[in-house]
Scaffold this motif. Sequence first.
Motif, mmCIF file in Angstrom:
data_model
loop_
_atom_site.group_PDB
_atom_site.id
_atom_site.type_symbol
_atom_site.label_atom_id
_atom_site.label_comp_id
_atom_site.label_asym_id
_atom_site.label_seq_id
_atom_site.Cartn_x
_atom_site.Cartn_y
_atom_site.Cartn_z
ATOM 1 N N MET A 191 0.827 -1.204 0.000
ATOM 2 C CA MET A 191 0.000 0.000 0.000
ATOM 3 C C MET A 191 0.864 1.259 0.000
ATOM 4 O O MET A 191 0.569 2.221 -0.704
ATOM 5 N N PHE A 192 1.932 1.224 0.817
ATOM 6 C CA PHE A 192 2.829 2.382 0.884
ATOM 7 C C PHE A 192 3.511 2.630 -0.459
ATOM 8 O O PHE A 192 3.703 3.782 -0.861
ATOM 9 N N ALA A 193 3.828 1.541 -1.165
ATOM 10 C CA ALA A 193 4.491 1.674 -2.467
ATOM 11 C C ALA A 193 3.569 2.342 -3.482
ATOM 12 O O ALA A 193 4.003 3.177 -4.292
ATOM 13 N N ILE A 194 2.290 2.002 -3.443
ATOM 14 C CA ILE A 194 1.316 2.607 -4.374
ATOM 15 C C ILE A 194 1.167 4.094 -4.074
ATOM 16 O O ILE A 194 1.150 4.925 -4.993
ATOM 17 N N ALA A 195 1.070 4.440 -2.783
ATOM 18 C CA ALA A 195 0.937 5.844 -2.403
ATOM 19 C C ALA A 195 2.184 6.632 -2.818
ATOM 20 O O ALA A 195 2.082 7.769 -3.309
ATOM 21 N N THR A 196 3.348 6.044 -2.656
ATOM 22 C CA THR A 196 4.593 6.696 -3.056
ATOM 23 C C THR A 196 4.632 6.898 -4.572
ATOM 24 O O THR A 196 5.026 7.962 -5.054
ATOM 25 N N LEU A 197 4.203 5.892 -5.302
ATOM 26 C CA LEU A 197 4.177 5.991 -6.755
ATOM 27 C C LEU A 197 3.227 7.095 -7.216
ATOM 28 O O LEU A 197 3.561 7.905 -8.086
ATOM 29 N N ILE A 198 2.045 7.142 -6.613
ATOM 30 C CA ILE A 198 1.062 8.176 -6.971
ATOM 31 C C ILE A 198 1.613 9.560 -6.632
ATOM 32 O O ILE A 198 1.494 10.501 -7.428
ATOM 33 N N ALA A 199 2.240 9.685 -5.462
ATOM 34 C CA ALA A 199 2.815 10.973 -5.072
ATOM 35 C C ALA A 199 3.922 11.396 -6.034
ATOM 36 O O ALA A 199 4.029 12.577 -6.404
ATOM 37 N N ALA A 200 4.737 10.442 -6.460
ATOM 38 C CA ALA A 200 5.823 10.753 -7.389
ATOM 39 C C ALA A 200 5.266 11.207 -8.744
ATOM 40 O O ALA A 200 5.756 12.179 -9.338
ATOM 41 N N VAL A 201 4.237 10.525 -9.209
ATOM 42 C CA VAL A 201 3.638 10.898 -10.503
ATOM 43 C C VAL A 201 3.010 12.281 -10.409
ATOM 44 O O VAL A 201 3.204 13.135 -11.298
ATOM 45 N N LEU A 202 2.257 12.540 -9.349
ATOM 46 C CA LEU A 202 1.629 13.858 -9.193
ATOM 47 C C LEU A 202 2.676 14.959 -9.035
ATOM 48 O O LEU A 202 2.519 16.058 -9.578
ATOM 49 N N GLY A 203 3.736 14.664 -8.293
ATOM 50 C CA GLY A 203 4.822 15.635 -8.154
ATOM 51 C C GLY A 203 5.491 15.929 -9.484
ATOM 52 O O GLY A 203 5.791 17.082 -9.798
ATOM 53 N N GLY A 204 5.706 14.892 -10.272
ATOM 54 C CA GLY A 204 6.290 15.073 -11.597
ATOM 55 C C GLY A 204 5.406 15.906 -12.504
ATOM 56 O O GLY A 204 5.882 16.771 -13.241
ATOM 57 N N LEU A 205 4.092 15.654 -12.443
ATOM 58 C CA LEU A 205 3.156 16.444 -13.241
ATOM 59 C C LEU A 205 3.160 17.905 -12.801
ATOM 60 O O LEU A 205 3.098 18.818 -13.643
ATOM 61 N N LEU A 206 3.238 18.133 -11.518
ATOM 62 C CA LEU A 206 3.269 19.499 -10.998
ATOM 63 C C LEU A 206 4.525 20.228 -11.473
ATOM 64 O O LEU A 206 4.447 21.369 -11.961
ATOM 65 N N VAL A 207 5.670 19.578 -11.359
ATOM 66 C CA VAL A 207 6.924 20.190 -11.810
ATOM 67 C C VAL A 207 6.874 20.464 -13.306
ATOM 68 O O VAL A 207 7.269 21.546 -13.768
ATOM 69 N N THR A 208 6.365 19.510 -14.074
ATOM 70 C CA THR A 208 6.253 19.693 -15.524
ATOM 71 C C THR A 208 5.351 20.872 -15.859
ATOM 72 O O THR A 208 5.669 21.693 -16.732
ATOM 73 N N GLY A 209 4.230 20.978 -15.154
ATOM 74 C CA GLY A 209 3.307 22.091 -15.391
ATOM 75 C C GLY A 209 3.929 23.434 -15.067
ATOM 76 O O GLY A 209 3.791 24.402 -15.827
ATOM 77 N N VAL A 210 4.631 23.502 -13.951
ATOM 78 C CA VAL A 210 5.271 24.768 -13.556
ATOM 79 C C VAL A 210 6.335 25.166 -14.574
ATOM 80 O O VAL A 210 6.408 26.326 -14.995
ATOM 81 N N LEU A 211 7.154 24.204 -14.990
ATOM 82 C CA LEU A 211 8.188 24.511 -15.981
ATOM 83 C C LEU A 211 7.581 24.945 -17.312
ATOM 84 O O LEU A 211 8.093 25.849 -17.984
ATOM 85 N N THR A 212 6.498 24.301 -17.697
ATOM 86 C CA THR A 212 5.831 24.669 -18.949
ATOM 87 C C THR A 212 5.292 26.091 -18.876
ATOM 88 O O THR A 212 5.435 26.874 -19.823
ATOM 89 N N LEU A 213 4.679 26.443 -17.753
ATOM 90 C CA LEU A 213 4.155 27.803 -17.602
ATOM 91 C C LEU A 213 5.279 28.841 -17.619
ATOM 92 O O LEU A 213 5.131 29.906 -18.226
ATOM 93 N N ARG A 214 6.374 28.541 -16.957
ATOM 94 C CA ARG A 214 7.502 29.478 -16.961
ATOM 95 C C ARG A 214 8.035 29.669 -18.372
ATOM 96 O O ARG A 214 8.356 30.793 -18.782
ATOM 97 N N LEU A 215 8.137 28.574 -19.130
ATOM 98 C CA LEU A 215 8.611 28.660 -20.502
ATOM 99 C C LEU A 215 7.655 29.476 -21.367
ATOM 100 O O LEU A 215 8.077 30.283 -22.198
ATOM 101 N N LEU A 216 6.360 29.287 -21.159
ATOM 102 C CA LEU A 216 5.359 30.041 -21.909
ATOM 103 C C LEU A 216 5.467 31.534 -21.625
ATOM 104 O O LEU A 216 5.438 32.366 -22.542
ATOM 105 N N VAL A 217 5.605 31.889 -20.353
ATOM 106 C CA VAL A 217 5.722 33.306 -19.975
ATOM 107 C C VAL A 217 6.980 33.908 -20.586
ATOM 108 O O VAL A 217 6.955 35.010 -21.132
ATOM 109 N N GLN A 218 8.088 33.178 -20.508
ATOM 110 C CA GLN A 218 9.342 33.683 -21.058
ATOM 111 C C GLN A 218 9.247 33.838 -22.574
ATOM 112 O O GLN A 218 9.744 34.818 -23.139
#
Length: 72
Positions: free
Chosen positions: A1-28
């Motif tokens: 169960m802990f492994a699934i939660a960690t995997l989900i957290a990692a995927v969501l964190g990756g999506l968040l970082v990707t979104g932030v970087l994409t927005l910064r690139l768009l603004v620039q």
Amino acid sequence: MFAIATLIAAVLGGLLVTGVLTLRLLVQTRRLHGQLRRTRHELEWRYPSARELAARSGVGDRGGDRRTGAQR
């Protein structure tokens, strides 16, 4: 169960970082586009082309509309 939660957290964190970087690139990109437009406008105003100078002075104007080709 802990492994699934960690995997989900990692995927969501990756999506968040990707979104932030994409927005910064768009603004620039938008900022650079604006700077390029202003620079181009300034250069065209300072150093007009021979065609633009001729159009301003009416040299070679035979009374036609350049855009449509219609005679006045």
